[in-house]
Enzyme design. Sequence first.
Site, short mmCIF file in Angstrom:
data_model
loop_
_atom_site.label_atom_id
_atom_site.label_comp_id
_atom_site.label_asym_id
_atom_site.label_seq_id
_atom_site.Cartn_x
_atom_site.Cartn_y
_atom_site.Cartn_z
N ASP A 1 0.83 -1.20 0.00
CA ASP A 1 0.00 0.00 0.00
C ASP A 1 0.87 1.26 0.00
OD1 ASP A 1 -3.20 0.33 1.12
OD2 ASP A 1 -1.91 2.09 1.00
N PHE B 1 -0.43 6.01 -10.16
CA PHE B 1 -1.83 5.71 -10.54
C PHE B 1 -2.66 5.29 -9.34
CE2 PHE B 1 0.54 4.46 -14.43
CZ PHE B 1 -0.14 5.20 -15.36
N LEU C 1 -8.40 5.19 -5.43
CA LEU C 1 -9.77 4.71 -5.60
C LEU C 1 -10.46 5.67 -6.56
CD1 LEU C 1 -10.44 3.99 -1.81
CD2 LEU C 1 -9.94 2.30 -3.60
N SER D 1 -7.67 13.96 -13.28
CA SER D 1 -8.88 13.63 -14.04
C SER D 1 -9.58 14.90 -14.50
CB SER D 1 -9.82 12.84 -13.11
OG SER D 1 -11.11 12.78 -13.64
N TYR E 1 -14.44 12.19 -4.66
CA TYR E 1 -13.39 11.70 -5.56
C TYR E 1 -12.70 12.90 -6.24
CZ TYR E 1 -11.29 9.89 -9.86
OH TYR E 1 -10.41 9.63 -10.89
N LYS F 1 -8.69 14.48 -6.04
CA LYS F 1 -7.78 14.79 -7.15
C LYS F 1 -7.29 16.23 -7.05
CE LYS F 1 -7.58 10.87 -9.25
NZ LYS F 1 -6.35 10.10 -9.05
N PHE G 1 -9.30 12.43 -19.75
CA PHE G 1 -10.74 12.55 -20.03
C PHE G 1 -11.35 11.14 -19.85
CE2 PHE G 1 -11.86 16.97 -20.82
CZ PHE G 1 -10.64 17.51 -20.46
N GLY H 1 -25.53 14.42 -10.97
CA GLY H 1 -24.10 14.77 -10.99
C GLY H 1 -23.50 14.80 -12.39
P1 NAD Z 1 -7.83 1.03 -11.33
O1 NAD Z 1 -8.69 0.92 -10.13
O2 NAD Z 1 -7.98 0.03 -12.41
O3 NAD Z 1 -6.29 1.08 -10.90
C1 NAD Z 1 -5.86 1.66 -9.70
C2 NAD Z 1 -4.96 0.65 -9.00
O4 NAD Z 1 -4.50 1.23 -7.77
C3 NAD Z 1 -5.69 -0.65 -8.64
O5 NAD Z 1 -4.95 -1.74 -9.15
C4 NAD Z 1 -5.72 -0.67 -7.11
O6 NAD Z 1 -5.61 -1.96 -6.61
C5 NAD Z 1 -4.53 0.22 -6.78
N1 NAD Z 1 -4.63 0.93 -5.49
C6 NAD Z 1 -5.65 1.67 -5.01
N2 NAD Z 1 -5.32 2.20 -3.83
C7 NAD Z 1 -4.06 1.79 -3.55
C8 NAD Z 1 -3.17 1.99 -2.46
N3 NAD Z 1 -3.53 2.71 -1.40
N4 NAD Z 1 -1.95 1.44 -2.51
C9 NAD Z 1 -1.58 0.68 -3.57
N5 NAD Z 1 -2.37 0.44 -4.62
C10 NAD Z 1 -3.60 0.99 -4.60
O7 NAD Z 1 -8.04 2.49 -11.90
P2 NAD Z 1 -7.55 3.13 -13.27
O8 NAD Z 1 -8.75 3.34 -14.12
O9 NAD Z 1 -6.41 2.38 -13.81
O10 NAD Z 1 -7.11 4.56 -12.74
C11 NAD Z 1 -5.77 4.85 -12.44
C12 NAD Z 1 -5.69 6.27 -11.93
O11 NAD Z 1 -6.20 7.16 -12.91
C13 NAD Z 1 -6.50 6.54 -10.66
O12 NAD Z 1 -5.78 7.42 -9.84
C14 NAD Z 1 -7.75 7.20 -11.19
O13 NAD Z 1 -8.34 8.05 -10.24
C15 NAD Z 1 -7.20 7.97 -12.36
N6 NAD Z 1 -8.23 8.25 -13.39
C16 NAD Z 1 -8.95 7.20 -13.90
C17 NAD Z 1 -9.94 7.46 -14.84
C18 NAD Z 1 -10.76 6.35 -15.42
O14 NAD Z 1 -11.83 6.60 -15.96
N7 NAD Z 1 -10.33 5.10 -15.38
C19 NAD Z 1 -10.19 8.78 -15.26
C20 NAD Z 1 -9.43 9.81 -14.73
C21 NAD Z 1 -8.44 9.52 -13.77
C1 UD1 Z 2 -17.60 9.30 -14.79
C2 UD1 Z 2 -17.39 9.97 -13.45
C3 UD1 Z 2 -16.15 10.85 -13.53
C4 UD1 Z 2 -14.94 10.03 -13.96
C5 UD1 Z 2 -15.27 9.38 -15.32
C6 UD1 Z 2 -14.18 8.52 -15.85
C7 UD1 Z 2 -19.66 10.20 -12.52
C8 UD1 Z 2 -20.74 11.16 -12.15
N1 UD1 Z 2 -18.59 10.74 -13.14
O1 UD1 Z 2 -17.75 10.32 -15.72
O2 UD1 Z 2 -15.88 11.45 -12.28
O3 UD1 Z 2 -13.81 10.87 -14.10
O4 UD1 Z 2 -16.45 8.57 -15.15
O5 UD1 Z 2 -14.04 7.37 -15.09
O6 UD1 Z 2 -19.71 9.02 -12.25
N2 UD1 Z 2 -24.00 6.79 -19.38
C9 UD1 Z 2 -25.21 6.21 -19.71
N3 UD1 Z 2 -25.47 4.98 -19.20
C10 UD1 Z 2 -24.61 4.28 -18.42
C11 UD1 Z 2 -23.37 4.89 -18.10
C12 UD1 Z 2 -23.10 6.13 -18.60
O7 UD1 Z 2 -26.01 6.79 -20.41
O8 UD1 Z 2 -24.92 3.16 -17.98
C13 UD1 Z 2 -23.67 8.12 -19.95
C14 UD1 Z 2 -23.41 9.18 -18.90
O9 UD1 Z 2 -24.60 9.82 -18.54
C15 UD1 Z 2 -22.42 10.09 -19.66
C16 UD1 Z 2 -21.65 9.13 -20.57
O10 UD1 Z 2 -22.48 7.98 -20.69
O11 UD1 Z 2 -23.12 11.00 -20.47
C17 UD1 Z 2 -20.30 8.72 -20.01
O12 UD1 Z 2 -20.50 8.21 -18.68
P1 UD1 Z 2 -19.28 7.57 -17.84
O13 UD1 Z 2 -18.62 6.54 -18.66
O14 UD1 Z 2 -19.85 7.14 -16.54
O15 UD1 Z 2 -18.27 8.76 -17.66
P2 UD1 Z 2 -18.50 10.24 -17.07
O16 UD1 Z 2 -19.91 10.50 -16.80
O17 UD1 Z 2 -17.80 11.17 -17.97
#
Ligand code: NAD
Ligand code: UD1
Length: 372
Positions: free
Chosen positions: A94, A116, A119, A160, A184, A188, A213, A329
């Site tokens: 961790d 990365f 949560l 993000s 969340y 960030k 994005f 939201g």
């Molecule tokens: P993910 O959950 O697949 O990967 C995150 C990893 O971090 C996981 O494997 C988890 O086990 C590990 N983790 C969490 N807390 C930890 C801790 N305290 N110590 C060690 N490991 C820990 O998520 P992801 O989609 O790969 O996202 C990676 C990063 O990018 C995150 O910080 C997330 O907030 C950011 N991000 C993701 C998205 C998205 O849509 N996926 C969008 C914008 C930003």
């Molecule tokens: C969500 C998160 C955002 C995060 C991003 C990427 C919320 C409110 N926001 O954003 O913080 O950074 O994911 O992980 O959760 N949609 C549907 N049906 C579904 C799912 C989504 O219509 O079952 C629509 C949503 O209304 C949106 C678009 O698809 O218009 C994309 O949704 P999603 O993939 O959840 O991403 P974000 O809303 O951009």
Amino acid sequence: MLDIIDIKILDFRDLIESNSNTNLDANFSLHLAYSMKKILVTGGSGYIGSHTVVELLDAGHDVVILDNLSNSGVGVVQRIETISERSVKFIQGDIQDEALLDELFKEHSFDSVIHFAGLKSVAESVAEPERYYQNNVVGSETLFNCMQQNSCNELVFSSSATVYGEPESVPISEGAKLSATNPYGDSKLAVENVLKELNSSNPEWKISILRYFNPVAAHASGMIGEDPNGIPNNLLPYIAQVAVGKLDRLAVFGDDYPTPDGTGIRDYVHVVDLARAHIAALSCIEEGQSPKVYNIGTGQGYSVLEVVQAFEKAAQCKIPYVLEPRRPGDIASCYADASLAMKELGWSAAYGLAQMMEDHWRWQQLNPNGYQ
Ligand code: NAD
Ligand code: UD1
């Protein structure tokens, strides 16, 4: 140290270029070997982390993954190794464990960290805000302190587009107003602020903040991809599970937004493009000022219905859907002005929507139950 060696090698290249008998490829290899870095990737077994590790290994870097497996499985490491034909050191642990971090930094003398670990569920963060603060903010601070104590000051951080809250206009540039609409997003923004303070107190830090994005798709091999826990919250994983028969139909959240077809618009970016943005950020971090903040998106927005259509084309099937009220939201439209990343990092997205859908579908078909 690395910078000095790079300069020497580049000078050597100039010499070689003037000598037609010398092998330039060998010199390139030498250059690569000297610019190779030892990198700690926190959260490296997660969705974006695993794809980035593959790209780092391909670029010749040496990687250690630290992940507590709270949202991933150790099986992904084997798949990374199969794709890259290289081995990766994996540590289950961790980022809040100061002693473990210190031990790792002392053992490996990392040049850089790509952070990365965190949560990422908005809904979960609303239900458990303290857990999100502790894990994402306190955990990051513990990591940064440990880096400082061990003279490692090069960092790429996963932020993000959520930090833009409800944007005043689109496309969104890095200078847009910042606001968080949930814990969340708060976490960030808080880490971005910690990094700004760190850098102003110690200018030796080299920090790149990447604001992603909407990451989608998967590696072209179909071996690694996104493996959400339970019913997916995000659009693409949901659609893919409908396509594979695990879910009945998609609920489209809102068709009354002020967008051409009334559904929400987002900037979907291929996870491999996103992974490559980290390589670009790392290589420019040596020359640039920090902290630097970059939007990582394609700059092109697509509506929910456009994504459904593109997925149907890639998967050659119908995605049944029902129109439902807006999700609380959610915002109408969110897409990046990604020109700064192009200008300063030389990065832009290579893959369009059709490729994203094909790659996402391949991963889902080959792994209907994720990594299980
Ligand atoms: P993910 O959950 O697949 O990967 C995150 C990893 O971090 C996981 O494997 C988890 O086990 C590990 N983790 C969490 N807390 C930890 C801790 N305290 N110590 C060690 N490991 C820990 O998520 P992801 O989609 O790969 O996202 C990676 C990063 O990018 C995150 O910080 C997330 O907030 C950011 N991000 C993701 C998205 C998205 O849509 N996926 C969008 C914008 C930003
Ligand atoms: C969500 C998160 C955002 C995060 C991003 C990427 C919320 C409110 N926001 O954003 O913080 O950074 O994911 O992980 O959760 N949609 C549907 N049906 C579904 C799912 C989504 O219509 O079952 C629509 C949503 O209304 C949106 C678009 O698809 O218009 C994309 O949704 P999603 O993939 O959840 O991403 P974000 O809303 O951009």
